[in-house]
Design an enzyme around this catalytic site. Structure first.
Site, short mmCIF file in Angstrom:
data_model
loop_
_atom_site.label_atom_id
_atom_site.label_comp_id
_atom_site.label_asym_id
_atom_site.label_seq_id
_atom_site.Cartn_x
_atom_site.Cartn_y
_atom_site.Cartn_z
N GLU A 118 17.34 57.57 21.04
CA GLU A 118 16.72 57.40 22.36
C GLU A 118 15.28 57.92 22.40
O GLU A 118 14.44 57.39 23.13
CB GLU A 118 17.60 58.09 23.42
CG GLU A 118 17.12 57.96 24.85
CD GLU A 118 17.09 56.52 25.38
OE1 GLU A 118 17.79 55.65 24.83
OE2 GLU A 118 16.33 56.28 26.36
N HIS B 10 12.99 57.68 20.05
CA HIS B 10 12.13 56.58 19.59
C HIS B 10 12.02 55.49 20.66
O HIS B 10 10.95 54.91 20.88
CB HIS B 10 12.72 55.93 18.32
CG HIS B 10 12.82 56.82 17.12
ND1 HIS B 10 14.03 57.19 16.57
CD2 HIS B 10 11.87 57.41 16.35
CE1 HIS B 10 13.82 57.94 15.50
NE2 HIS B 10 12.52 58.11 15.35
N ARG C 92 17.42 63.43 11.74
CA ARG C 92 18.06 64.39 10.82
C ARG C 92 19.27 65.09 11.46
O ARG C 92 20.02 65.75 10.74
CB ARG C 92 17.05 65.43 10.34
CG ARG C 92 16.02 64.86 9.37
CD ARG C 92 15.16 65.94 8.73
NE ARG C 92 14.34 65.44 7.65
CZ ARG C 92 13.06 65.06 7.76
NH1 ARG C 92 12.45 65.14 8.93
NH2 ARG C 92 12.40 64.61 6.72
N LEU D 177 16.94 54.85 14.43
CA LEU D 177 16.41 55.02 15.79
C LEU D 177 17.39 55.72 16.73
O LEU D 177 18.60 55.51 16.66
CB LEU D 177 16.06 53.64 16.37
CG LEU D 177 14.99 52.86 15.60
CD1 LEU D 177 14.75 51.50 16.29
CD2 LEU D 177 13.69 53.64 15.52
N VAL E 18 12.75 63.94 23.95
CA VAL E 18 14.05 63.56 24.52
C VAL E 18 15.12 64.44 23.88
O VAL E 18 15.13 64.64 22.66
CB VAL E 18 14.35 62.07 24.26
CG1 VAL E 18 15.69 61.68 24.83
CG2 VAL E 18 13.23 61.21 24.84
N LYS F 287 7.78 65.83 20.23
CA LYS F 287 8.72 66.53 19.34
C LYS F 287 8.01 67.01 18.07
O LYS F 287 8.26 68.10 17.58
CB LYS F 287 9.85 65.57 19.01
CG LYS F 287 10.62 65.84 17.77
CD LYS F 287 11.67 66.86 18.03
CE LYS F 287 12.67 67.02 16.91
NZ LYS F 287 12.22 66.67 15.58
P1 AMP Z 1 10.21 59.75 13.02
O1 AMP Z 1 10.96 58.47 12.90
O2 AMP Z 1 11.08 60.95 13.02
O3 AMP Z 1 9.03 59.84 12.09
O4 AMP Z 1 9.58 59.72 14.49
C1 AMP Z 1 8.82 58.63 14.94
C2 AMP Z 1 8.21 58.99 16.27
O5 AMP Z 1 9.24 59.32 17.19
C3 AMP Z 1 7.29 60.20 16.19
O6 AMP Z 1 6.14 59.97 17.00
C4 AMP Z 1 8.15 61.30 16.73
O7 AMP Z 1 7.42 62.36 17.29
C5 AMP Z 1 8.96 60.56 17.78
N1 AMP Z 1 10.18 61.30 18.11
C6 AMP Z 1 11.14 61.74 17.24
N2 AMP Z 1 12.11 62.41 17.90
C7 AMP Z 1 11.76 62.40 19.22
C8 AMP Z 1 12.35 62.93 20.41
N3 AMP Z 1 13.49 63.63 20.39
N4 AMP Z 1 11.71 62.73 21.58
C9 AMP Z 1 10.53 62.03 21.62
N5 AMP Z 1 9.94 61.50 20.54
C10 AMP Z 1 10.54 61.68 19.35
#
Ligand code: AMP
Length: 283
Positions: free
Chosen positions: A35, A37, A187, A33, A176, A149
């Site tokens: 910011e 998330h 990543r 996680l 964010v 994102k």
């Molecule tokens: P992930 O864990 O990468 O699958 O992301 C989980 C959720 O967090 C998804 O809805 C993503 O679009 C969101 N997310 C990931 N990075 C960001 C970010 N920088 N700003 C806002 N939401 C994000």
């Protein structure tokens, strides 16, 4: 915050919250996680009395040569962050709980998965849509929060909610970024200092294009060229695509408008990054 790793246990805890009259908000993630998330949690808390977050690195959305096995994981750190931000129920199912038998059917969209992320990552979006549909059926939230994102993903999930009649309100929260503009991503942990500097190519290209739009450039093809020219000034960045598209069909636009979206994906060394910006929206 309760940590729960079975579907039955989660359903029971959600039933208890519902019996108290609480609305259920849901934030699905793959963990590690940051910011970005946690802002989704803030949104969910605004809309619901009980916030459920899932941490599940979903194997079916990774291609055979992608980073499933080395995807970053930090369950105890994630639990502390989630609890600090007010998550009520943290769902951490093992793969065997989500897929007791190999999946034999999938949720698939007709067209969008063949474009952009779907073209570069075959099978990715059917993996995403299927796991999100499963999670929606397990959690049955009133509201689910996603990040902008992953623009194409949010567009497809919105379509799934509408076409498959999930009674769920979708919230898509803004991206964010770090102070220098790099979009937060789990990543990013793969990037060393040099790669991180090159990673800024993506936000640079998007900002150049939104600035050109603000100055009056409306031709989609010209805006696309401006983005690609910016990316070309970073010789170590391999571009998968840069395009200016409409926000629902995600087809390239001839004439850009304020709701058109510039989307970009590129590789910095072995690390693949994506980002996007709505042309008419100040960051
Ligand atoms: P992930 O864990 O990468 O699958 O992301 C989980 C959720 O967090 C998804 O809805 C993503 O679009 C969101 N997310 C990931 N990075 C960001 C970010 N920088 N700003 C806002 N939401 C994000």
């Amino acid at each position: 915050m309760r940590q729960i790793d079975t579907i039955a246990g989660l359903r029971a805890a959600i039933a208890t919250a519902r019996a108290r009259g609480e609305r259920i908000g849901f934030v699905p993630t793959m963990g590690f996680l940051h910011e970005g998330h946690l802002r989704l949690v803030d949104e969910a808390k605004r809309a619901a009395g009980c916030v459920v977050m899932s941490l599940f690195v979903n194997p079916t959305q990774f291609g055979p040569n992608e980073d499933f096995s080395r995807y970053p994981r930090d369950v105890s750190g994630d639990a502390a962050k989630a609890e600090g931000r007010g998550v009520d129920l943290l769902f951490l199912p093992p793969v065997s709980e989500m897929y007791p038998t190999p999946p034999s059917l999938h949720v698939m969209a007709d067209d969008l998965p063949t474009r952009w992320e779907g073209e570069v990552r075959p099978g990715h979006f059917s993996g995403v849509l299927t796991v999100v549909a499963k999670l929606f059926n397990i959690v049955a939230p009133d509201v689910a929060v996603f990040g902008r994102k992953d623009f194409q993903q949010a567009t497809l999930i919105r379509r799934m909610v509408r076409e498959l009649n999930f009674p769920i309100e979708m919230v898509v929260a803004p991206t964010v970024r770090e102070n220098d503009g790099l979009a937060l991503s789990s990543r990013n942990t793969y990037l060393d200092a040099g790669a991180r500097a090159n990673g800024l190519a993506l936000v640079k290209s998007l900002r150049t294009v939104t600035a050109a739009f603000a100055k009056g450039e409306r031709l989609g093809s010209r805006l696309g060229n401006i983005g690609r020219e910016t990316l070309a000034t970073y010789p170590d960045v391999r571009v998968d695509y840069f395009a200016v598209v409409d926000p629902t069909a995600m087809k390239p636009v001839d004439t850009a408008s304020a709701d058109s979206v510039a989307i970009v994906a590129a590789r910095v060394g072995p690390t693949r990054l994506i980002d996007n910006m709505i042309l008419g929206e100040a960051e």
